[in-house]
Design a protein around this motif. Structure first.
Motif, short mmCIF file in Angstrom:
data_model
loop_
_atom_site.label_atom_id
_atom_site.label_comp_id
_atom_site.label_asym_id
_atom_site.label_seq_id
_atom_site.Cartn_x
_atom_site.Cartn_y
_atom_site.Cartn_z
N THR A 2 1.13 -1.08 0.05
CA THR A 2 0.02 0.18 -0.03
C THR A 2 0.99 1.12 -0.04
N TYR A 3 -0.04 2.33 -0.05
CA TYR A 3 0.88 3.56 0.23
C TYR A 3 1.80 4.03 0.75
N THR A 4 1.23 3.09 2.13
CA THR A 4 1.59 3.56 3.36
C THR A 4 2.48 2.62 3.54
N GLN A 5 2.43 1.45 3.19
CA GLN A 5 3.47 0.98 3.36
C GLN A 5 4.85 1.42 2.87
N LEU A 6 4.92 1.66 1.95
CA LEU A 6 5.64 2.24 1.33
C LEU A 6 6.54 3.57 1.32
N ALA A 7 5.61 4.27 1.96
CA ALA A 7 5.43 5.59 2.42
C ALA A 7 6.94 5.07 3.92
N LEU A 8 6.65 4.09 4.94
CA LEU A 8 7.02 4.12 5.63
C LEU A 8 8.69 3.25 5.90
N ALA A 9 8.93 2.58 4.72
CA ALA A 9 9.36 2.04 4.09
C ALA A 9 10.82 3.19 3.13
N GLY A 10 10.39 3.37 2.69
CA GLY A 10 10.86 4.73 2.01
C GLY A 10 12.27 5.63 3.64
N VAL A 11 11.21 5.92 4.38
CA VAL A 11 11.34 6.62 5.79
C VAL A 11 12.67 6.27 6.09
N ALA A 12 12.12 4.17 6.24
CA ALA A 12 12.95 3.73 7.06
C ALA A 12 14.72 4.08 6.00
N GLY A 13 14.41 3.67 4.92
CA GLY A 13 15.51 3.55 3.98
C GLY A 13 16.43 4.56 4.82
N ALA A 14 15.54 6.23 4.35
CA ALA A 14 16.25 6.84 4.31
C ALA A 14 16.86 6.91 5.73
N VAL A 15 16.26 6.20 6.85
CA VAL A 15 17.38 7.28 8.02
C VAL A 15 18.51 6.39 8.26
N LEU A 16 17.96 4.59 7.60
CA LEU A 16 19.65 4.10 7.26
C LEU A 16 20.15 4.30 6.61
N VAL A 17 20.27 4.82 5.56
CA VAL A 17 21.21 5.35 4.42
C VAL A 17 21.85 6.22 4.87
N ASP A 18 21.24 7.45 6.05
CA ASP A 18 22.24 8.27 6.45
C ASP A 18 22.82 8.01 7.99
N THR A 19 22.32 7.26 8.54
CA THR A 19 23.01 6.60 9.86
C THR A 19 23.59 5.72 9.71
N VAL A 20 24.01 4.58 8.68
CA VAL A 20 24.46 3.09 9.03
C VAL A 20 25.48 3.40 7.42
N VAL A 21 24.58 3.70 6.61
CA VAL A 21 25.40 3.69 4.91
C VAL A 21 26.54 4.23 5.00
N LEU A 22 25.75 6.36 4.65
CA LEU A 22 26.42 7.14 4.43
C LEU A 22 27.61 7.75 5.98
N ARG A 23 26.60 7.09 7.02
CA ARG A 23 27.02 7.64 8.47
C ARG A 23 27.45 9.57 8.31
N THR A 24 26.16 9.71 7.66
CA THR A 24 26.30 11.78 7.74
C THR A 24 25.64 12.16 9.26
N TRP A 25 24.91 11.29 9.89
CA TRP A 25 24.28 11.34 10.57
C TRP A 25 23.85 13.24 10.87
N LEU A 26 22.85 13.32 10.08
CA LEU A 26 22.11 14.40 9.75
C LEU A 26 20.70 14.77 10.79
N LEU A 27 20.80 13.86 11.02
CA LEU A 27 19.37 13.66 12.10
C LEU A 27 19.30 13.98 13.54
N ARG A 28 20.76 14.10 13.64
CA ARG A 28 21.23 14.78 14.75
C ARG A 28 21.45 16.72 15.12
N ARG A 29 21.94 17.19 13.61
CA ARG A 29 21.94 18.24 13.51
C ARG A 29 20.52 19.50 13.30
N LYS A 30 21.01 20.46 13.45
CA LYS A 30 19.73 21.24 13.46
C LYS A 30 19.84 22.05 12.94
#
Length: 161
Positions: A2-30
């Protein structure tokens, strides 16, 4: 999915790319959250227009039903994933040195006719590499003010006596 499942997968994927794959940790920055708030503001306006005037319609069975400014919450999740992935890649590429050697003379804010904008940007691999000679003219090595890398002070050349 469903659209909801795809949206949640997109968020999970983006967070994983930021924190695990690229390790930029933007989510910690103001600055990241400030940029996201700006994008979110305009996303709500755009989605509100598109869905409020029935330009875009969603199947009620494919979404949760929760709407913000007429747009389904899933659209905001997709926007979050897109912004996070884009900014993470931007920071990661910047850390790897992509376009790190941009020179101030190549900015689009300079006046037309300025010789520094008439030539391509320096693409040399490092400071020890040979560089092509700049064209003759004001502000260049053969011009009246001396080298571009050592410009004259605003009050004119300094003289020691």
């Amino acid at each position: 999915m469903t659209y909801t499942q795809l949206a949640l997968a997109g968020v999970a994927g983006a967070v994983l790319v930021d924190t695990v794959v690229l390790r930029t940790w933007l989510l910690r920055r103001k600055t990241y959250w400030t940029a996201y708030a700006i994008v979110l503001f305009f996303q709500l306006i755009t989605n509100g227009i598109f869905t409020g005037f029935d330009i875009v319609r969603y199947d009620p069975d494919a979404i949760l039903g929760l709407r913000i400014a007429f747009a389904p919450v899933e659209d905001l999740l997709f926007g979050y994933a897109m912004v996070t992935l884009t900014l993470s890649m931007w920071v990661w590429l910047g850390r790897r040195g992509i376009n790190r050697r941009a020179r101030p003379g190549n900015r689009s804010t300079e006046r037309p006719g300025n010789r520094s904008t008439d030539r391509p940007a320096d693409r040399s691999p490092g400071p020890s590499a040979a560089r092509p000679a700049p064209p003759a003219g004001p502000g260049t090595a053969s011009g009246p003010r001396g080298s571009r890398r050592d410009p004259a002070p605003p009050n004119g050349p300094s003289r020691r006596r």
